[in-house]
Design an enzyme around this catalytic site. Structure first.
Site, PDB file in Angstrom:
ATOM      1  N   GLU A  35       0.843  -1.189   0.000  1.00 16.75           N
ATOM      2  CA  GLU A  35       0.000   0.000   0.000  1.00 16.75           C
ATOM      3  C   GLU A  35       0.880   1.242   0.000  1.00 16.75           C
ATOM      4  OE1 GLU A  35      -3.835   1.290   2.650  1.00 16.75           O
ATOM      5  OE2 GLU A  35      -1.996   0.799   3.738  1.00 16.75           O
ATOM      6  N   HIS A  37       2.468   4.665   0.876  1.00 15.91           N
ATOM      7  CA  HIS A  37       2.618   5.378   2.149  1.00 15.91           C
ATOM      8  C   HIS A  37       3.255   6.744   1.928  1.00 15.91           C
ATOM      9  CE1 HIS A  37       1.489   1.657   4.148  1.00 15.91           C
ATOM     10  NE2 HIS A  37       1.456   2.315   5.289  1.00 15.91           N
ATOM     11  N   ASP A  46       3.536  -1.724   5.904  1.00 20.03           N
ATOM     12  CA  ASP A  46       2.605  -2.539   6.683  1.00 20.03           C
ATOM     13  C   ASP A  46       3.050  -3.986   6.821  1.00 20.03           C
ATOM     14  OD1 ASP A  46       1.065  -0.295   6.918  1.00 20.03           O
ATOM     15  OD2 ASP A  46      -0.563  -0.976   5.620  1.00 20.03           O
ATOM     16  N   HIS A 121      -2.042  -3.766   9.076  1.00 23.40           N
ATOM     17  CA  HIS A 121      -2.848  -3.079   8.061  1.00 23.40           C
ATOM     18  C   HIS A 121      -4.291  -3.080   8.542  1.00 23.40           C
ATOM     19  CE1 HIS A 121      -4.169  -1.795   4.091  1.00 23.40           C
ATOM     20  NE2 HIS A 121      -4.893  -2.882   3.915  1.00 23.40           N
ATOM     21  N   GLU A 123      -7.209  -2.433   7.468  1.00 27.66           N
ATOM     22  CA  GLU A 123      -8.299  -3.010   6.682  1.00 27.66           C
ATOM     23  C   GLU A 123      -8.359  -4.534   6.729  1.00 27.66           C
ATOM     24  OE1 GLU A 123      -7.436   1.004   4.722  1.00 27.66           O
ATOM     25  OE2 GLU A 123      -6.386  -0.532   5.866  1.00 27.66           O
ATOM     26  N   HIS A 178      -2.461   7.331   8.600  1.00 21.97           N
ATOM     27  CA  HIS A 178      -1.824   6.633   7.478  1.00 21.97           C
ATOM     28  C   HIS A 178      -0.668   7.464   6.920  1.00 21.97           C
ATOM     29  CE1 HIS A 178      -1.304   4.045   4.049  1.00 21.97           C
ATOM     30  NE2 HIS A 178      -1.397   5.088   3.240  1.00 21.97           N
ATOM     31  N   GLU A 183       3.608   5.797  11.946  1.00 20.29           N
ATOM     32  CA  GLU A 183       4.315   4.884  11.046  1.00 20.29           C
ATOM     33  C   GLU A 183       5.675   5.442  10.643  1.00 20.29           C
ATOM     34  OE1 GLU A 183       1.108   2.300   8.576  1.00 20.29           O
ATOM     35  OE2 GLU A 183       1.155   4.432   8.068  1.00 20.29           O
TER      36      GLU A 183
END
Length: 260
Positions: A35, A37, A46, A121, A123, A178, A183
């Site tokens: 994904e 970032h 992730d 992650h 989701e 995000h 992170e």
């Protein structure tokens, strides 16, 4: 012969078999995604972060880390920028559920009775639960009824006191983190060579309406791909997060797996 590595895939099968067959060795499975970032971090954040938290926990409790799930469920616009973003490559929910169900059953077949799914992650969350439910049901058909599975996401161990230390200017909320301070700080502490703060885009936290639209409206996602600014991220904050989350994960697994 005891394992010399925390990573199951680095062992020979006899060493792995000796460690796992009795059910006494916990297996930790990291789950991530590919994904975007933002402009300043790679697309496997992730995967890297839950794998490192799993490695640290395994070293503390005598466990083994399984190969990570490197693809995850579709990025949601309000928590990951959206699946329309370039670079983000995702699985259908049914695909993730089926694959994780099979992997859980395989480790149980090997003898594992203590399994921890370390999620990186957001989701993935509900599909993990569905996979567990199906795996445990099918294992019961084979009269395997003593498997215990712990599910955790490392960010859930960040308490309010830590949030206050990390966000002196105000916490934007987990849904806006995000590619933000959390992170980015962890990546700066663990994998600084993979972070380019010179390329980080500073902007206000994303603002979304209280509903979703499909197909998504790309203009809702900040052009950077991040949902809040990583400007205040630092390796020092990353170390704080590492200490807090690692301690919380260790305590949880020692409690649930009843290890000395």
């Amino acid at each position: 012969m005891s394992p010399k590595s925390a990573f199951a895939s680095e062992l020979t099968w006899p060493v792995y078999d000796a460690a796992v067959r009795s059910g006494a060795t916990p297996i930790l499975i990291p789950l991530g995604s590919m994904e975007q970032h933002g402009h300043h971090m790679p697309m496997h954040v992730d995967v890297l972060l839950p794998t490192e938290f799993a490695r640290r926990a395994a070293a503390e409790i005598g466990g083994l880390v399984a190969p990570a799930f490197t693809y995850g469920y579709k990025s949601h616009q309000k928590s990951g920028g959206g699946n329309h973003m370039p670079g983000t490559a995702s699985l259908d929910g049914a695909t993730l559920v089926a694959a994780l169900r099979d992997v859980i059953k395989e480790f149980a077949r090997h003898g594992a009775r203590q399994i921890c799914l370390v999620n990186g992650h957001f989701e993935n969350s509900w599909f993990i639960i569905e996979a567990i439910d199906l795996a445990l049901r099918e294992l019961r058909w084979d009269r395997i009824e003593d498997v215990k599975i712990v599910v955790l996401s490392y960010w859930d161990f960040v308490d309010q006191g830590t949030i206050d230390r990390l966000y002196p200017s105000g916490f934007p909320g987990w849904d806006k983190e995000h590619g933000g301070v959390l992170e980015t700080s962890l990546m700066l502490a663990l994998f600084p060579d993979l972070v380019s703060m010179d390329c980080a885009v500073h902007h206000a936290p994303a603002v979304f309406p209280p509903y979703d639209v499909y197909p998504v409206k790309p203009e809702w996602t900040p052009a950077s791909g991040t949902l809040s600014s990583p400007k205040e991220a630092s390796a020092e904050k990353g170390q704080i997060l590492l200490d807090v989350c690692s301690a919380g994960i260790k305590e949880a697994l020692l409690r649930e797996f009843k290890r000395a």
